[in-house]
Scaffold this motif. Structure first.
Motif, PDB file in Angstrom:
ATOM      1  N   GLN A   1     -19.007  87.918 -25.638  1.00  0.00           N
ATOM      2  CA  GLN A   1     -20.139  86.996 -25.672  1.00  0.00           C
ATOM      3  C   GLN A   1     -20.179  86.151 -24.401  1.00  0.00           C
ATOM      4  O   GLN A   1     -19.142  85.814 -23.822  1.00  0.00           O
ATOM      5  CB  GLN A   1     -20.025  86.096 -26.910  1.00  0.00           C
ATOM      6  CG  GLN A   1     -21.247  85.220 -27.161  1.00  0.00           C
ATOM      7  CD  GLN A   1     -21.114  84.424 -28.447  1.00  0.00           C
ATOM      8  OE1 GLN A   1     -20.066  84.446 -29.086  1.00  0.00           O
ATOM      9  NE2 GLN A   1     -22.165  83.722 -28.815  1.00  0.00           N
ATOM     10  N   ASN A   2     -21.405  85.863 -23.951  1.00  0.00           N
ATOM     11  CA  ASN A   2     -21.645  85.067 -22.739  1.00  0.00           C
ATOM     12  C   ASN A   2     -21.152  85.770 -21.469  1.00  0.00           C
ATOM     13  O   ASN A   2     -20.706  85.116 -20.518  1.00  0.00           O
ATOM     14  CB  ASN A   2     -21.017  83.683 -22.864  1.00  0.00           C
ATOM     15  CG  ASN A   2     -21.689  82.835 -23.923  1.00  0.00           C
ATOM     16  OD1 ASN A   2     -22.915  82.888 -24.079  1.00  0.00           O
ATOM     17  ND2 ASN A   2     -20.902  82.073 -24.675  1.00  0.00           N
ATOM     18  N   HIS A   3     -21.204  87.081 -21.482  1.00  0.00           N
ATOM     19  CA  HIS A   3     -20.904  87.888 -20.298  1.00  0.00           C
ATOM     20  C   HIS A   3     -22.001  88.924 -20.115  1.00  0.00           C
ATOM     21  O   HIS A   3     -22.575  89.424 -21.094  1.00  0.00           O
ATOM     22  CB  HIS A   3     -19.550  88.587 -20.430  1.00  0.00           C
ATOM     23  CG  HIS A   3     -18.378  87.663 -20.235  1.00  0.00           C
ATOM     24  ND1 HIS A   3     -18.013  86.725 -21.168  1.00  0.00           N
ATOM     25  CD2 HIS A   3     -17.498  87.554 -19.190  1.00  0.00           C
ATOM     26  CE1 HIS A   3     -16.947  86.061 -20.734  1.00  0.00           C
ATOM     27  NE2 HIS A   3     -16.616  86.547 -19.536  1.00  0.00           N
TER      28      HIS A   3
ATOM     29  N   THR B   1     -27.682  82.350 -15.370  1.00  0.00           N
ATOM     30  CA  THR B   1     -27.720  81.764 -16.705  1.00  0.00           C
ATOM     31  C   THR B   1     -28.506  82.627 -17.680  1.00  0.00           C
ATOM     32  O   THR B   1     -28.050  82.909 -18.792  1.00  0.00           O
ATOM     33  CB  THR B   1     -28.331  80.355 -16.660  1.00  0.00           C
ATOM     34  OG1 THR B   1     -27.546  79.528 -15.792  1.00  0.00           O
ATOM     35  CG2 THR B   1     -28.366  79.737 -18.053  1.00  0.00           C
TER      36      THR B   1
ATOM     37  N   PRO C   1     -19.275  86.699 -16.063  1.00  0.00           N
ATOM     38  CA  PRO C   1     -19.476  85.557 -16.969  1.00  0.00           C
ATOM     39  C   PRO C   1     -20.806  84.860 -16.717  1.00  0.00           C
ATOM     40  O   PRO C   1     -21.243  84.723 -15.572  1.00  0.00           O
ATOM     41  CB  PRO C   1     -18.292  84.646 -16.641  1.00  0.00           C
ATOM     42  CG  PRO C   1     -17.876  85.039 -15.263  1.00  0.00           C
ATOM     43  CD  PRO C   1     -18.158  86.500 -15.130  1.00  0.00           C
ATOM     44  N   ARG C   2     -21.428  84.449 -17.792  1.00  0.00           N
ATOM     45  CA  ARG C   2     -22.683  83.715 -17.705  1.00  0.00           C
ATOM     46  C   ARG C   2     -22.403  82.301 -17.186  1.00  0.00           C
ATOM     47  O   ARG C   2     -21.391  81.678 -17.535  1.00  0.00           O
ATOM     48  CB  ARG C   2     -23.336  83.639 -19.089  1.00  0.00           C
ATOM     49  CG  ARG C   2     -24.678  82.936 -19.116  1.00  0.00           C
ATOM     50  CD  ARG C   2     -25.105  82.675 -20.566  1.00  0.00           C
ATOM     51  NE  ARG C   2     -25.183  83.901 -21.333  1.00  0.00           N
ATOM     52  CZ  ARG C   2     -26.265  84.660 -21.432  1.00  0.00           C
ATOM     53  NH1 ARG C   2     -27.383  84.292 -20.803  1.00  0.00           N
ATOM     54  NH2 ARG C   2     -26.253  85.757 -22.165  1.00  0.00           N
TER      55      ARG C   2
ATOM     56  N   MET D   1     -22.738  78.671 -17.445  1.00  0.00           N
ATOM     57  CA  MET D   1     -23.064  77.748 -18.527  1.00  0.00           C
ATOM     58  C   MET D   1     -23.402  76.374 -17.957  1.00  0.00           C
ATOM     59  O   MET D   1     -22.601  75.775 -17.225  1.00  0.00           O
ATOM     60  CB  MET D   1     -21.866  77.621 -19.494  1.00  0.00           C
ATOM     61  CG  MET D   1     -21.345  78.964 -20.000  1.00  0.00           C
ATOM     62  SD  MET D   1     -22.567  79.930 -20.931  1.00  0.00           S
ATOM     63  CE  MET D   1     -22.672  78.932 -22.408  1.00  0.00           C
TER      64      MET D   1
END
Length: 259
Positions: A98-100, A144, A255-256, A258
């Protein structure tokens, strides 16, 4: 009288002998011939029946044996068609947490096969999309949202290097930069361009030379060196293609950013 009776008896016996011989001589010739023909026909019918039976059984059991054997050797279940290997984004070997963001970057092969850039299962640049070319192929993505911002190609052999300088200078903070080389990525490269890529997290751009292959994912505002980079030198002793090294392929999970 006795001589006459003897004569009659002799005639009767001779006639009987001729009749007996005639009756027995005809079947003696015909019967064995008929039996031989019948035996040959029966043997041929039996042989054809056996051959037909053997062929049918051979075909049926051979197919069944192959099917059972392959499933046993491969350890397949009773319903192999219902079990499909999961497909990951961009055809990668594994899924991203998640968030990648999933990505795959492939450099060009010599000056024949163009590069490709995939991000979150969407092909951003490729020969099929007709938006790649000789030099550096670069895609900018919002770090993002994962939304594509821009793609461009920079001819590093005979193009105007100021075009690339302006492009790199205008990248905004938090932007992901995906880069793939094709043919030649370094002839026109200068110190200013190398410095821009270093700021984006590159560790190999300083050594990039004529016809080297290079794939890179960095970001504007990255505090450390990017772990997503591959570089292979143009070496005539080791080149896979005449005058060019082998292509590079890199996949991973970025990675996103954040907020």
């Amino acid at each position: 009288m006795r001589s006459g009776a003897s004569l009659n008896n002799a005639l009767f016996l001779g006639l009987a002998a001729r009749v007996t011989c005639g009756c027995q001589s005809f079947p003696a010739v015909l019967l064995p011939t008929t039996m031989r023909i019948t035996s040959v026909i029966r043997a041929m019918v039996l042989l054809l029946t056996l051959l037909g039976t053997w062929f049918l059984m051979q075909s049926y059991f051979q197919r069944s044996w192959r099917a059972v054997s392959l499933r046993s050797w491969l350890g397949a279940s009773k319903k192999p068609s219902s079990q499909k290997l999961p497909r990951h984004k961009c055809g990668n070997q594994k899924s991203c947490p998640q968030n990648h963001f999933a990505f795959k970057i492939i450099s060009g092969a010599a000056n024949v096969v163009g590069p490709s850039i995939c991000f979150e299962d969407l092909v951003l640049m490729s020969s099929v999309k007709n938006n790649i070319g000789r030099g550096l192929n670069i895609a900018l993505v919002n770090g993002t949202t994962g939304k594509l911002l821009k793609t461009d190609v920079f001819d590093m052999y005979s193009g105007d290097i100021t075009k690339l300088q302006t492009f790199l200078q205008g990248i905004k903070l938090g932007t992901l930069v995906l880069t793939a080389s094709y043919d030649d990525a370094a002839t026109k490269m200068n110190a200013k361009v190398r410095a821009y890529f270093t700021e984006l997290g590159s560790s190999h751009v300083g050594a990039l030379a004529f016809r080297d292959n290079w794939v890179f994912l960095g970001a504007k505002g990255l505090m450390n060196k990017s772990p997503f980079e591959k570089h292979i030198k143009n070496d005539k002793e080791k080149n896979k293609y005449e005058g060019w090294p082998e292509l590079l392929e890199m996949e991973g999970c970025a990675p996103r950013k954040m907020d």
